[in-house]
Design a protein around this motif. Structure first.
Motif, PDB file in Angstrom:
ATOM      1  N   LEU A 112      42.198  75.319  44.508  1.00 12.98           N
ATOM      2  CA  LEU A 112      43.258  75.351  43.511  1.00 12.98           C
ATOM      3  C   LEU A 112      42.644  75.344  42.117  1.00 12.98           C
ATOM      4  CD1 LEU A 112      45.679  72.685  45.041  1.00 12.98           C
ATOM      5  CD2 LEU A 112      45.941  75.173  45.111  1.00 12.98           C
ATOM      6  N   LYS A 113      43.238  76.089  41.198  1.00 12.53           N
ATOM      7  CA  LYS A 113      42.814  76.073  39.803  1.00 12.53           C
ATOM      8  C   LYS A 113      43.511  74.892  39.116  1.00 12.53           C
ATOM      9  CE  LYS A 113      42.228  81.107  39.386  1.00 12.53           C
ATOM     10  NZ  LYS A 113      42.898  81.537  40.636  1.00 12.53           N
ATOM     11  N   CYS A 114      42.761  73.842  38.840  1.00 15.10           N
ATOM     12  CA  CYS A 114      43.319  72.616  38.267  1.00 15.10           C
ATOM     13  C   CYS A 114      43.009  72.543  36.777  1.00 15.10           C
ATOM     14  CB  CYS A 114      42.739  71.391  38.972  1.00 15.10           C
ATOM     15  SG  CYS A 114      43.061  71.343  40.755  1.00 15.10           S
ATOM     16  N   ASN A 115      44.020  72.214  36.008  1.00 10.72           N
ATOM     17  CA  ASN A 115      43.814  72.076  34.560  1.00 10.72           C
ATOM     18  C   ASN A 115      44.012  70.641  34.092  1.00 10.72           C
ATOM     19  OD1 ASN A 115      46.541  72.042  35.039  1.00 10.72           O
ATOM     20  ND2 ASN A 115      47.090  73.466  33.404  1.00 10.72           N
ATOM     21  N   GLU A 116      43.980  69.703  35.033  1.00 10.96           N
ATOM     22  CA  GLU A 116      44.089  68.290  34.694  1.00 10.96           C
ATOM     23  C   GLU A 116      43.175  67.491  35.611  1.00 10.96           C
ATOM     24  OE1 GLU A 116      47.413  64.684  34.346  1.00 10.96           O
ATOM     25  OE2 GLU A 116      47.977  66.599  35.252  1.00 10.96           O
ATOM     26  N   SER A 117      42.502  66.491  35.047  1.00 13.69           N
ATOM     27  CA  SER A 117      41.705  65.564  35.846  1.00 13.69           C
ATOM     28  C   SER A 117      41.994  64.142  35.391  1.00 13.69           C
ATOM     29  CB  SER A 117      40.211  65.875  35.734  1.00 13.69           C
ATOM     30  OG  SER A 117      39.752  65.712  34.403  1.00 13.69           O
ATOM     31  N   MET A 118      41.646  63.178  36.214  1.00 13.92           N
ATOM     32  CA  MET A 118      42.008  61.786  35.955  1.00 13.92           C
ATOM     33  C   MET A 118      40.925  61.055  35.175  1.00 13.92           C
ATOM     34  SD  MET A 118      43.878  60.719  39.542  1.00 13.92           S
ATOM     35  CE  MET A 118      44.885  59.447  38.766  1.00 13.92           C
ATOM     36  N   GLY A 119      41.352  60.010  34.484  1.00 17.33           N
ATOM     37  CA  GLY A 119      40.415  59.131  33.809  1.00 17.33           C
ATOM     38  C   GLY A 119      39.827  58.121  34.773  1.00 17.33           C
ATOM     39  N   PHE A 120      38.771  57.457  34.310  1.00 18.98           N
ATOM     40  CA  PHE A 120      38.009  56.513  35.135  1.00 18.98           C
ATOM     41  C   PHE A 120      37.699  55.303  34.275  1.00 18.98           C
ATOM     42  CE2 PHE A 120      33.920  54.879  36.673  1.00 18.98           C
ATOM     43  CZ  PHE A 120      34.051  54.911  38.057  1.00 18.98           C
ATOM     44  N   LEU A 121      38.230  54.141  34.663  1.00 24.26           N
ATOM     45  CA  LEU A 121      38.061  52.928  33.868  1.00 24.26           C
ATOM     46  C   LEU A 121      37.588  51.785  34.774  1.00 24.26           C
ATOM     47  CD1 LEU A 121      38.391  51.450  31.145  1.00 24.26           C
ATOM     48  CD2 LEU A 121      40.737  50.919  31.848  1.00 24.26           C
ATOM     49  N   PRO A 122      36.289  51.473  34.759  1.00 29.21           N
ATOM     50  CA  PRO A 122      35.793  50.333  35.543  1.00 29.21           C
ATOM     51  C   PRO A 122      36.101  49.017  34.834  1.00 29.21           C
ATOM     52  CG  PRO A 122      34.004  51.844  34.893  1.00 29.21           C
ATOM     53  CD  PRO A 122      35.210  52.188  34.091  1.00 29.21           C
ATOM     54  N   PHE A 123      36.378  47.981  35.625  1.00 25.11           N
ATOM     55  CA  PHE A 123      36.691  46.683  35.033  1.00 25.11           C
ATOM     56  C   PHE A 123      36.124  45.552  35.893  1.00 25.11           C
ATOM     57  CE2 PHE A 123      40.281  47.817  37.756  1.00 25.11           C
ATOM     58  CZ  PHE A 123      40.424  46.679  38.540  1.00 25.11           C
ATOM     59  N   ASN A 124      35.869  44.440  35.243  1.00 22.80           N
ATOM     60  CA  ASN A 124      35.498  43.188  35.902  1.00 22.80           C
ATOM     61  C   ASN A 124      36.508  42.122  35.504  1.00 22.80           C
ATOM     62  OD1 ASN A 124      33.224  44.515  36.806  1.00 22.80           O
ATOM     63  ND2 ASN A 124      31.800  43.450  35.449  1.00 22.80           N
ATOM     64  N   VAL A 125      36.974  41.366  36.475  1.00 22.58           N
ATOM     65  CA  VAL A 125      37.861  40.234  36.211  1.00 22.58           C
ATOM     66  C   VAL A 125      37.163  38.968  36.710  1.00 22.58           C
ATOM     67  CG1 VAL A 125      40.094  39.155  36.664  1.00 22.58           C
ATOM     68  CG2 VAL A 125      39.936  41.657  36.446  1.00 22.58           C
ATOM     69  N   ARG A 126      37.106  37.973  35.862  1.00 19.71           N
ATOM     70  CA  ARG A 126      36.568  36.673  36.270  1.00 19.71           C
ATOM     71  C   ARG A 126      37.684  35.641  36.274  1.00 19.71           C
ATOM     72  NH1 ARG A 126      30.797  34.290  34.814  1.00 19.71           N
ATOM     73  NH2 ARG A 126      30.421  35.810  36.485  1.00 19.71           N
ATOM     74  N   ILE A 127      37.900  35.048  37.453  1.00 20.55           N
ATOM     75  CA  ILE A 127      38.959  34.057  37.648  1.00 20.55           C
ATOM     76  C   ILE A 127      38.307  32.688  37.784  1.00 20.55           C
ATOM     77  CG2 ILE A 127      40.897  33.375  39.087  1.00 20.55           C
ATOM     78  CD1 ILE A 127      41.000  36.289  40.100  1.00 20.55           C
ATOM     79  N   MET A 128      38.708  31.761  36.931  1.00 18.81           N
ATOM     80  CA  MET A 128      38.126  30.420  36.917  1.00 18.81           C
ATOM     81  C   MET A 128      39.104  29.412  37.539  1.00 18.81           C
ATOM     82  SD  MET A 128      35.333  31.215  35.274  1.00 18.81           S
ATOM     83  CE  MET A 128      34.639  29.626  34.778  1.00 18.81           C
ATOM     84  N   SER A 129      38.526  28.419  38.230  1.00 22.86           N
ATOM     85  CA  SER A 129      39.349  27.374  38.825  1.00 22.86           C
ATOM     86  C   SER A 129      38.535  26.087  38.903  1.00 22.86           C
ATOM     87  CB  SER A 129      39.807  27.785  40.224  1.00 22.86           C
ATOM     88  OG  SER A 129      40.636  26.792  40.799  1.00 22.86           O
ATOM     89  N   LYS A 130      39.191  24.966  38.824  1.00 23.86           N
ATOM     90  CA  LYS A 130      38.510  23.675  38.876  1.00 23.86           C
ATOM     91  C   LYS A 130      38.123  23.350  40.312  1.00 23.86           C
ATOM     92  CE  LYS A 130      39.054  18.846  37.437  1.00 23.86           C
ATOM     93  NZ  LYS A 130      39.961  17.849  36.821  1.00 23.86           N
ATOM     94  N   VAL A 131      36.920  22.816  40.502  1.00 22.86           N
ATOM     95  CA  VAL A 131      36.445  22.451  41.828  1.00 22.86           C
ATOM     96  C   VAL A 131      36.764  20.981  42.098  1.00 22.86           C
ATOM     97  CG1 VAL A 131      34.453  22.247  43.344  1.00 22.86           C
ATOM     98  CG2 VAL A 131      34.601  24.150  41.740  1.00 22.86           C
ATOM     99  N   VAL A 132      37.534  20.746  43.142  1.00 17.55           N
ATOM    100  CA  VAL A 132      37.835  19.382  43.594  1.00 17.55           C
ATOM    101  C   VAL A 132      37.804  19.396  45.128  1.00 17.55           C
ATOM    102  CG1 VAL A 132      39.263  18.851  41.579  1.00 17.55           C
ATOM    103  CG2 VAL A 132      40.325  19.821  43.620  1.00 17.55           C
ATOM    104  N   HIS A 133      37.995  18.255  45.727  1.00 15.64           N
ATOM    105  CA  HIS A 133      38.116  18.187  47.183  1.00 15.64           C
ATOM    106  C   HIS A 133      39.234  19.124  47.633  1.00 15.64           C
ATOM    107  CE1 HIS A 133      39.033  16.642  51.180  1.00 15.64           C
ATOM    108  NE2 HIS A 133      37.844  16.017  51.159  1.00 15.64           N
TER     109      HIS A 133
END
Length: 388
Positions: A208-229
């Protein structure tokens, strides 16, 4: 005339298959000597067939001042030696010496890595298997399409034509596109990017002759939580926060123009303790009606009190408002690089993305022949001298 065109296409097809099998056998993954050998194969092929051709040997320092360069080592530490690696692009010029349209043919000959711990895991010799399929890594993405472009001289030798073909075979497309960034830099400096009619990138688009392509966005997410029993946990833990984030991502994906992939999860030190730091790595793809900046805002609003950062290996979505009906190539590619130079670009090649990046990658050779036939008709329409 039809018999003559069939003969030309058959000759180009035979050369395409032969060239593709030779290059598959070099296994041109990142940082390999195979990439240099492939560049030499192309140079020898083009010189033998009367093109002007050079192998452009360069490194990151030659392109580091370009503001949209891809810092691939920040995406994956596997590429930490990137700055010291020598790269090889191939540029070939075929000039009719008659005024006419200039086409750029572009594609990459690097192939992705399946297993970074075992780089030879997917290294198998090219072979033609049942149902006329060519088996081998890179057969679909995108050596068959690239080599179909390389054999276009079979057509041009048989007609009087006007204009110019500029062929660019590049590396590093699989890790962001620095090869094409370098190619455009080189061609611009040597005056080859003025008055280009169109660029064709032979990515596997199902013909197929395509005239549109997608973007590419890498990401990192850091989720913090308190450590308890584990039985004393009263605050929202990292896993619950992750569940909330994934629910927000799922709502974003209801917009058919956005796709989100989570590729890596890491965190925790003890199975009996709540995770204190949970790292989530992923990539978001987006169509051209949403900018990367707006996409970043949407993602930031989805992660709550977690921290999100975006890796500088970002590819803008692309849309070429041509006369052809809007057709999406459902991946990122090098089209927006040419877009920065105002060059209308279509993504058009044989094969399917479903076969790309697979261990047992193959391409249906009947699709390759069909592509060559349609490509020759297209180039004949635009470059044949109708005023003879």
């Amino acid at each position: 005339m039809k018999d003559k065109m069939d003969h030309i296409c058959a000759k180009a097809y035979a050369e395409t298959v032969q060239l593709t099998m030779r290059i598959i056998n070099e296994y041109p993954i990142y940082g390999s000597e195979g990439q240099k050998r492939v560049a030499e194969i192309y140079r020898d092929y083009f010189v033998k067939n009367g093109w002007e051709c050079i192998v452009d040997e360069y490194s990151y320092k030659d392109i580091q001042e370009i503001d949209y360069i891809r810092k691939v080592w920040e995406y994956d530490s596997f590429y930490r030696d990137y700055l010291s690696k020598t790269k090889y692009n191939v540029y070939a010029i075929l000039d009719s010496n008659r005024p006419g349209k200039t086409f750029i043919f572009n594609g990459h000959f690097d192939i992705d890595i399946i297993d970074k711990e075992n780089l030879t895991r997917s290294y198998v010799k090219a072979k033609i298997i049942e149902d006329n399929r060519l088996l081998g890594r890179g057969s679909t993405d995108m050596l068959s399409g690239l080599n179909s472009l390389a054999t276009i001289k079979n057509l041009l030798d048989e007609i009087e034509w006007c204009g110019k073909i500029i062929f660019t075979a590049v590396v590093d497309e699989e890790i962001g596109g620095n090869g094409t960034i370098r190619a455009c830099q080189y061609l611009a400096e040597h005056g080859f990017l003025t008055d280009v009619y169109e660029c064709i990138i032979a990515e596997p688009s199902n013909n197929l002759k395509c005239n549109e392509s997608m973007g590419f966005l890498p990401f990192n997410v850091r989720i913090m939580s308190k450590v308890v029993h584990m039985n004393a946990q009263t605050q929202t833990d990292a896993i619950e926060k992750l569940r909330n984030i994934l629910n927000c991502f799922a709502k974003l994906k209801q917009n058919k123009d956005i796709n989100i992939n989570i590729g890596q999860l890491s965190g925790g030190t003890d199975p009996s303790l709540p995770i204190d730091e949970l790292d989530v790595r992923g990539v978001c793809s987006v169509r051209s009606n949403i900018t990367l900046e707006h996409l970043k805002e949407l993602l930031e609003n989805s992660v709550g009190d977690a921290k999100i950062n975006f890796i500088p290996l970002q590819i803008e979505p692309y849309f070429n408002n041509t006369n052809i009906e809007r057709e999406l190539f459902p991946s990122a590619c090098d089209a927006p690089i040419f877009g920065r130079y105002g060059i209308p670009t279509i993504i058009w090649g044989p094969g399917s993305l479903e076969q790309a990046h697979t261990e047992n990658e193959y391409i249906d050779l009947d699709e390759v022949y069909q592509y060559i036939t349609e490509l020759h008709k297209y180039i004949y329409k635009h470059l044949a001298n109708k005023k003879k």
